[in-house]
Design a protein around this motif. Structure first.
Motif, PDB file in Angstrom:
ATOM      1  N   SER A 381       0.840  -1.205   0.000  1.00 59.43           N
ATOM      2  CA  SER A 381       0.000   0.000   0.000  1.00 59.43           C
ATOM      3  C   SER A 381       0.873   1.252   0.000  1.00 59.43           C
ATOM      4  CB  SER A 381      -0.933   0.002   1.218  1.00 59.43           C
ATOM      5  OG  SER A 381      -0.210   0.206   2.423  1.00 59.43           O
ATOM      6  N   HIS A 382       2.141   1.090   0.373  1.00 55.45           N
ATOM      7  CA  HIS A 382       3.107   2.193   0.338  1.00 55.45           C
ATOM      8  C   HIS A 382       4.071   2.053  -0.841  1.00 55.45           C
ATOM      9  CE1 HIS A 382       1.914   3.633   4.353  1.00 55.45           C
ATOM     10  NE2 HIS A 382       1.877   2.365   4.708  1.00 55.45           N
ATOM     11  N   ILE A 387       8.914   3.164  -4.043  1.00 52.03           N
ATOM     12  CA  ILE A 387       9.526   3.250  -5.374  1.00 52.03           C
ATOM     13  C   ILE A 387      10.125   4.638  -5.602  1.00 52.03           C
ATOM     14  CG2 ILE A 387       8.990   3.265  -7.853  1.00 52.03           C
ATOM     15  CD1 ILE A 387       6.871   1.027  -7.125  1.00 52.03           C
ATOM     16  N   ASP A 388       9.392   5.674  -5.201  1.00 49.53           N
ATOM     17  CA  ASP A 388       9.917   7.039  -5.335  1.00 49.53           C
ATOM     18  C   ASP A 388      11.188   7.219  -4.515  1.00 49.53           C
ATOM     19  OD1 ASP A 388       7.859   7.689  -7.029  1.00 49.53           O
ATOM     20  OD2 ASP A 388       6.652   8.723  -5.502  1.00 49.53           O
ATOM     21  N   ALA A 392      14.809   8.174  -5.980  1.00 53.55           N
ATOM     22  CA  ALA A 392      15.451   9.399  -5.500  1.00 53.55           C
ATOM     23  C   ALA A 392      16.759   9.121  -4.757  1.00 53.55           C
ATOM     24  CB  ALA A 392      14.497  10.164  -4.581  1.00 53.55           C
ATOM     25  N   GLY A 393      17.043   7.850  -4.510  1.00 61.73           N
ATOM     26  CA  GLY A 393      18.270   7.492  -3.802  1.00 61.73           C
ATOM     27  C   GLY A 393      18.134   7.518  -2.290  1.00 61.73           C
ATOM     28  N   PHE A 474      10.010  -1.907 -11.350  1.00 60.03           N
ATOM     29  CA  PHE A 474      11.286  -1.449 -11.903  1.00 60.03           C
ATOM     30  C   PHE A 474      11.637  -2.141 -13.217  1.00 60.03           C
ATOM     31  CE2 PHE A 474      11.898  -0.284  -7.380  1.00 60.03           C
ATOM     32  CZ  PHE A 474      12.176   1.061  -7.555  1.00 60.03           C
ATOM     33  N   GLU A 475      10.695  -2.971 -13.695  1.00 57.17           N
ATOM     34  CA  GLU A 475      10.855  -3.667 -14.970  1.00 57.17           C
ATOM     35  C   GLU A 475      12.178  -4.424 -15.033  1.00 57.17           C
ATOM     36  OE1 GLU A 475      10.318  -0.674 -17.964  1.00 57.17           O
ATOM     37  OE2 GLU A 475       8.149  -0.623 -17.701  1.00 57.17           O
TER      38      GLU A 475
END
Length: 548
Positions: A381-382, A387-388, A392-393, A474-475
């Motif tokens: 759910s997060h 992923i962001d 963003a590192g 992330f494919e």
């Protein structure tokens, strides 16, 4: 081999080789013989069962249930009671005769395990069982024996999950039939390394099915786990500690203790129960008591409450609490009170009354909490935030640090490894191995705790689902994710889970604290070559290898 027994199925194997007089786990040579006889009997049952399946027939549900529960009963730290093994062996013999009569004339050779007839006395069963231990065929190629036992131990682990799902009314015909196929295959002398390797990979896939089934029935019955604070401190009043894995037993206990002034504490692998909405709604589910299973003899010593052992992880009860510990389901210890199921119900009245009589804790402790409830639904759910943060590192790496705990020296590795993970990494954990570090505050990252408790050992399915979802986002392949698996093993459920991960072609797993005694150097080399599996070394070196 001039020994009383031989067992090397768990991490405690004496001297890293095998137990030959009595099990380090607590089983004596008589119980070991009865367990060996039971596996022999089940192989004979599998021979006839597979022939029924080959003819397009079906195996009756009661025979399927006996197969899974009997295999489960031989898993480490489950059942130590000779009388219970007498019943399992007797029933296996009865069903073997039933299938034999159903089939009639058998074409081709019939193996000794199928022709064998169990005696009707425990002492005679013990004597026969000594003939069928793991090393009975001393001339067998050791690599084939290694892969055969890997298969059998994987079946034992999978049987635990089959049992848990069946308790809640869910079964997989495909998985149940695989027990018959796999054990029947162990009777074929022509099977070699390639055949056994393929069977082990097939077991891994079948275990994935049953873990998914168990996840479905747990969440369908009790709701998806949600992040939840769990008290790890004591509350004044009478109480019962419930250990093991069986959520149905916990639910029945909570129902029967409600309104009676008896608190219920989870123990060991039961702690994830606090995250399920339909269980956490009970206000007298007071918290979690103690740590992992191997601490129980000290933790339960003179405990002023009762203990219920629901699945496995039982140690020899000390005299100071043997009058207040109860077993149920396949769990057993000679002389310990056992609560049977009658028409789908269990009556915990005697235990509840004993808990009230004992009085419980005399005062409240200052409350301290830890977090649980980060199964796949809660964690994913997060997913957008995670992923962001990766893009963003802010999150550099994920570590899955989990598996079984145990008493063997070297397990402090997992504590030190977790403590040394950088602040820009996330730790996923599951099973009782988390007790090595789950009370440590690792802080937060991206608004989430850095340590995410995914659940029980069977909730490895949740971890797999999380990994697959991240790989899709992330494919990339799971092996290309910034994800490392650092696993501890103790018994056969860990074997089943490892086979599942390998069957999914997940590579670069670190395994410890030591490698299984039943894995030969040649078999290990195959696992290294195909999956780059490797033993742990030390936290600093392993982290440097992973992170560069």
């Amino acid at each position: 081999m001039d020994v009383k027994m031989f067992c090397y199925q768990c991490e405690q194997a004496l001297g890293g080789k095998g137990c030959t007089k009595a099990g380090v786990c607590g089983k004596d040579s008589d119980v070991a013989a009865l367990q060996d006889l039971l596996i022999h009997n089940l192989k004979g049952l599998a021979f006839y069962g597979q022939r029924v399946l080959d003819k397009g027939g079906k195996i009756a549900p009661e025979i399927q249930n006996l197969m899974a529960d009997a295999v489960f009963s031989t898993l480490t730290n489950v059942n130590f009671d000779p009388e219970r093994f007498f019943v399992f062996n007797t029933n296996a013999e009865k069903f073997k005769q039933q299938l034999r009569d159903q089939l009639g004339q058998i074409d081709g050779p019939v193996p000794e395990a199928a022709l064998y007839i169990s005696p009707n006395r425990v002492d005679l069963m013990i004597e026969d069982g000594k003939k069928f231990n793991i090393m009975a065929d001393e001339c067998m190629n050791e690599d084939i024996r290694s892969l055969r036992e890997l298969l059998i131990y994987g079946l034992k682990g999978m049987a635990a999950y089959v049992h848990q799902a069946a308790v809640l009314g869910k079964r997989s015909e495909e998985v149940n039939e695989f027990f018959f196929k796999a054990l029947n295959e162990t009777l074929k002398e022509e099977n070699g390394i390639n055949e056994y390797f393929a069977l082990n990979m097939e077991l891994g896939q079948k275990n994935l099915i049953v873990m998914e089934l168990l996840d479905s029935v747990h969440t369908g019955t009790y709701g998806h786990p949600v992040p939840t604070k769990v008290a790890i401190t004591k509350k004044k009043g009478p109480f019962i500690v419930i250990s093991g894995h069986d959520l149905k037993d916990l639910e029945m206990l909570l129902e029967q203790t409600e309104g009676k002034g008896v608190n219920v504490y989870t123990h060991g692998e039961m702690i994830p129960a606090h995250g399920y909405p339909e269980l956490k709604k009970y206000k007298h589910l007071a918290g979690n008591f103690g740590g992992a299973w191997q601490e129980q003899q000290n933790e339960f010593d003179n405990l002023p409450g009762c203990i219920l052992m629901t699945t496995n992880c039982l140690q020899k009860p000390r005299p100071s609490y043997e009058d207040r510990i109860y077993t149920t389901s396949v769990v057993g210890w000679p002389g310990i009170q056992h609560i049977e199921e009658v028409d789908g119900k269990k009556d915990f009245t005697a235990m509840i009354e004993k808990a009230i009589e004992l009085g419980g804790f005399t005062e409240d402790e200052e409350e301290k909490n830890i977090m649980v409830g980060f199964g796949h639904n809660a964690t994913l759910s997060h997913a957008g935030t995670i992923i962001d943060a990766v893009k963003a590192g802010a999150i550099k790496h994920f570590f899955l640090i989990g598996g079984c705990d145990g008493a063997k020296p070297g397990r402090n590795y997992f504590t030190e490894f977790a403590q040394q993970t950088p602040d820009d990494t996330v730790i996923l954990t599951l099973a009782c191995g988390k007790y090595r570090f789950n009370k440590i505050d690792f802080g937060t990252i991206g608004g989430l705790p850095r340590l995410l408790d995914v659940g029980q050992c069977n909730d490895s399915y949740s971890a797999i689902k999380i990994a697959l979802a991240l790989a899709e986002a992330f494919e990339c392949d799971v092996n290309d994710l910034p994800l490392s698996l650092v696993l501890s093993w103790y018994e056969q459920k860990a074997v089943a889970i490892l086979l599942t991960l390998l069957s999914l072609n997940i590579k670069n797993i670190l395994l410890g604290p030591s490698l299984p005694a039943f894995i030969t150097p040649n078999v290990l080399q195959v696992l290294v070559d195909k999956f780059n599996i490797s033993p742990i070394s030390n936290p600093e070196a392993d982290l440097k290898k992973i992170l560069g």
